[in-house]
Design a protein around this motif. Structure first.
Motif, short mmCIF file in Angstrom:
data_model
loop_
_atom_site.label_atom_id
_atom_site.label_comp_id
_atom_site.label_asym_id
_atom_site.label_seq_id
_atom_site.Cartn_x
_atom_site.Cartn_y
_atom_site.Cartn_z
N PRO B 22 0.95 -1.15 -0.08
CA PRO B 22 0.13 -0.08 0.11
C PRO B 22 0.90 1.36 0.04
CG PRO B 22 0.01 -0.93 2.19
CD PRO B 22 0.96 -1.93 1.31
N SER B 24 0.80 3.98 1.66
CA SER B 24 0.43 4.72 2.72
C SER B 24 1.99 5.00 3.34
CB SER B 24 -0.27 4.33 3.88
OG SER B 24 0.25 2.93 4.43
N SER B 25 2.63 4.20 3.34
CA SER B 25 4.32 4.52 4.30
C SER B 25 4.95 5.45 3.34
CB SER B 25 4.80 3.27 4.44
OG SER B 25 4.81 2.22 2.97
N GLN B 27 3.95 7.90 1.55
CA GLN B 27 3.51 9.29 1.53
C GLN B 27 3.76 9.88 2.85
OE1 GLN B 27 0.01 8.98 -0.40
NE2 GLN B 27 0.89 8.56 -2.24
N ALA B 28 3.93 9.28 3.92
CA ALA B 28 3.64 9.85 5.34
C ALA B 28 4.28 11.26 5.53
CB ALA B 28 4.22 8.94 6.32
N THR B 89 -0.08 9.12 9.57
CA THR B 89 0.82 8.15 10.54
C THR B 89 1.39 7.04 9.71
OG1 THR B 89 -1.27 6.93 10.31
CG2 THR B 89 -1.03 8.13 12.15
N GLY B 91 0.83 3.96 9.00
CA GLY B 91 -0.32 3.00 9.17
C GLY B 91 -0.97 3.21 10.23
#
Ligand SMILES: [Cu+2]
Lengths: 250, 412
Positions: B22, B24-25, B27-28, B89, B91
């Motif tokens: 994914p 998410s990590s 783009q943190a 965050t 995740g």
């Protein structure tokens, strides 16, 4: 026993030759499995992507339209080879099984252990019932046309009902923040996805919505039509791939 | 051979996992990634505060604050018609349990109005112990992520302390961490076993070379037996019937299932907090001195309040320039905010009620460079935006005005 070539001239392999042929079978099977796990899974992740990743993307409109349409591609291509050259009616089931193996590995390791999402938020959908029907139909009819029309349609139409036992419970309503949400929506709100705000979800968009309650059957029939076209297309891609690359040496 | 196979297996599993990562990590932390004019002239954060920065798993913590949506919204950025206040965050180490905008519960995205004032509060609950750098930030549709101030959160305790139980409308309590998991695994195993049986049924016999030879020899009819056909017919009828029956059973079990919700929330701005009319500030000119790393702002202040005011702070993109002549202890926000005493004013006498005065402010700090805000002068849109805070020291009042002007670079 009415073949064109006299049967008496055919001698099956025995002894060492048979053992070698068998070893070759397993080698090809294992390689094929990993090839499909890698390629089909990547293809699927890049196209269906979020619809298959997240429980709050599995809507009644786009999910049943997009998933079978992309899901039928590799099965059609692999069926073309395995049935045409070997009369093995397992191409679709093999592909979808490989896809699911790859998907489960990803969900557990990448999503759960690496990025901390609960696995129930990223459960994959299954296309195995449709794949079994596709294989059985091809075997019984030995016809590309019939398998395209009825097999493609069945693959699309069976998708949503075969997944409802997995995902139906996530559509129970919850009263939350003065509004009604599904349990699935709540997953999207609670379990923070930095790169994906809720507005990016492609759900309930487009003209199908005007048919209200019938959104799902309509999407499924639309998908059935498209799958019937997608199937022969990928069948030919599969045949082209096999004839030019791998099977010339046998 | 065996060791090779193992390496291959590992490599393939690795690739498979990577292919499905994914986003998410990655783009943190994009706080400096956006062009400076977007960071300065879209969401203007202030008064952002965490209820606590040290807590345990399963404890709640909240971040609250205010933001002004710049009226000088850049023309090249789509208007904030769907905006989502998110939390950066790595995740879901925290879960978001509640979120409010202007005091109203807020679950979906919302349309923000340029020029509008808003206050927010997000309630979070610790899920995984650790130390994390966390920002509230806005996902703006088609525009990107505008970061709010960051803070270090320290979550203690054990991951196993976490619980997340909610109630459905029918009153059933469900544990979000495991809800539907065993059911999902069951159905995947169920269909997986059927598929495996079909595959094994075929794989048990000699496959590729021998079947290819037989097919070539015209022995096609021997390759598919009567039993094969019988099983195929069973599949053809049985699988669809089974699917429909199971679907029907599920539908009856969850009769009030609803589709995924897709509405936007409708929340109006607060009465004006910034540019409220009591003290008006008009930006006349802005120059950026490259060598001194200072922004020189010429503003006209019109004090229509009942008592004298002084300029206390200029803030833009989470950098706060404070006037050291005022003691502004309450201004400090998250610990990643850059707070600098670098604001000087050429005529710092209190501006009397009814007085109009043109003053020159100098906001000087290396932060212009380190925060990559100075890129403004080389950009296609080189307008600055920010908030000016004026204080009435007698009554303890604060007046906020927005600043916006084209910036002229000075190289000496
Ligand atoms: Cu940070």
């Amino acid at each position: 026993m009415s073949a064109h070539i006299p049967v008496s001239t055919f001698k099956p392999y025995r002894g060492e030759k048979a053992r070698l042929a068998r070893a070759y079978d397993y080698l090809i099977l294992v390689l094929a499995l990993f090839l499909f796990i890698g390629s089909f899974h990547l293809h699927f992740a890049l196209t269906v992507g979020d619809w298959d990743f997240w429980v709050d993307w599995k809507d009644r409109q786009w999910w049943p339209l997009v998933t079978p349409l992309i899901g039928i591609t590799f099965p059609a291509a692999v069926q073309a080879v395995l049935w045409d050259k070997f009369r093995l009616p397992l191409g679709a089931t093999l592909c979808v099984t490989a896809l699911l193996l790859g998907t489960w590995v990803t969900r557990v390791f990448a999503y759960h252990y690496w990025n901390y999402f609960p696995i129930n938020m990223v459960l994959p959908a299954t296309m195995l019932p449709g794949a079994l029907v596709l294989d059985a139909l091809l075997m019984l009819t030995n016809s590309l046309t019939i398998t395209s029309i009825f097999g493609g349609a069945a693959f699309a139409l069976l998708f949503y009902p075969s997944n409802w036992p997995i995902f139906g419970m996530f559509h129970q309503p919850v009263e939350y923040a003065n509004s009604q949400l599904t349990v699935a929506d709540l997953f999207g709100f609670q379990y923070i996805r930095t790169g994906m705000p809720e507005y990016l979800r492609i759900i309930e968009r487009g003209t199908l919505r005007t048919y209200g309650q019938y959104a799902t059957p309509l999407s499924a029939f639309c998908s059935a039509l498209l799958c019937s076209l997608m199937y022969p297309l990928w069948w030919h891609i599969g045949k082209w791939f096999a004839s030019t690359r791998y099977l010339t040496k046998i | 051979m065996k060791t090779h196979f193992k390496t291959w297996l590992l490599a393939l599993i690795g690739l498979t996992v990577l292919s499905g990562l994914p986003m998410s990590s990655a783009q943190a932390h994009g706080e400096k990634a956006l062009e400076p004019f977007i960071r300065m002239r879209t969401i203007q954060w202030y008064d952002v505060q965490w209820s606590t920065q040290k807590f345990n798993v399963d404890d709640e913590v909240s971040v609250s604050g205010k933001f002004h949506v710049a009226e000088d919204w850049p023309i090249s950025v789509p208007k904030p018609e769907a905006s989502f206040l998110n939390i950066s965050t790595p995740g879901p180490v925290l879960i978001r349990t509640e979120r409010y905008l202007n005091g109203k519960p807020w679950v979906n995205s919302v349309a923000l109005q340029p020029g509008g004032d808003y206050e927010f509060k997000v309630v979070l609950k610790g899920r995984l112990p650790g130390r994390y750098h966390i920002h509230p930030f806005f996902n703006l549709k088609d525009a990107g992520q505008v970061m709010g101030p960051g803070a270090w959160l320290e979550i203690g305790g054990a991951a196993s302390d976490f619980s997340n139980t909610i109630k459905t409308i029918s009153g059933e309590a469900i544990d979000m961490e495991s809800f539907g998991l065993s059911n999902g695994i069951f159905w995947h195993l169920f269909w997986g076993l059927l598929a495996a049986a079909w595959l094994i049924w075929w794989v048990c016999r000699p496959l590729f070379i021998s079947r290819y030879r037989m097919l070539e020899a015209g022995l096609e009819h021997e390759l598919v037996t009567k039993n094969d056909k019988l099983i195929a017919k069973l599949i053809l009828v049985g699988v669809p019937v089974l699917v429909l029956v199971l679907n029907e059973i599920t539908a009856n079990r969850y009769p009030d299932a609803i589709p995924l919700q897709a509405g936007l929330d409708q929340i109006l701005p607060l009465p004006a907090q910034v540019n409220a009319g009591t003290v008006n500030v008009d930006t006349l000119k802005a120059e950026y001195n490259v060598a001194q790393r200072s922004m020189v702002l010429q503003v006209k202040v019109d004090n229509r309040s009942q008592s004298p005011v002084r300029i206390g702070e200029f803030s833009t993109s989470n950098v706060h320039f404070l006037n050291p002549a005022l003691s502004l202890s309450g201004v400090m926000t998250g610990d990643n905010d850059i707070t600098s005493p670098g604001l000087s004013i050429d005529d710092d006498k209190p501006i009397e009620p009814g007085e109009q005065r043109v003053v020159t402010l100098i906001a000087r700090d290396a932060a212009w460079e380190s925060e990559k805000l100075d890129g403004l002068i080389r950009d296609a849109d080189s307008r600055i935006g920010g908030l000016l805070f004026l204080y009435d020291e007698l009554l303890g009042q604060r007046y906020i005005s927005s600043i916006s002007a084209a910036v002229i670079p000075k190289f000496s």
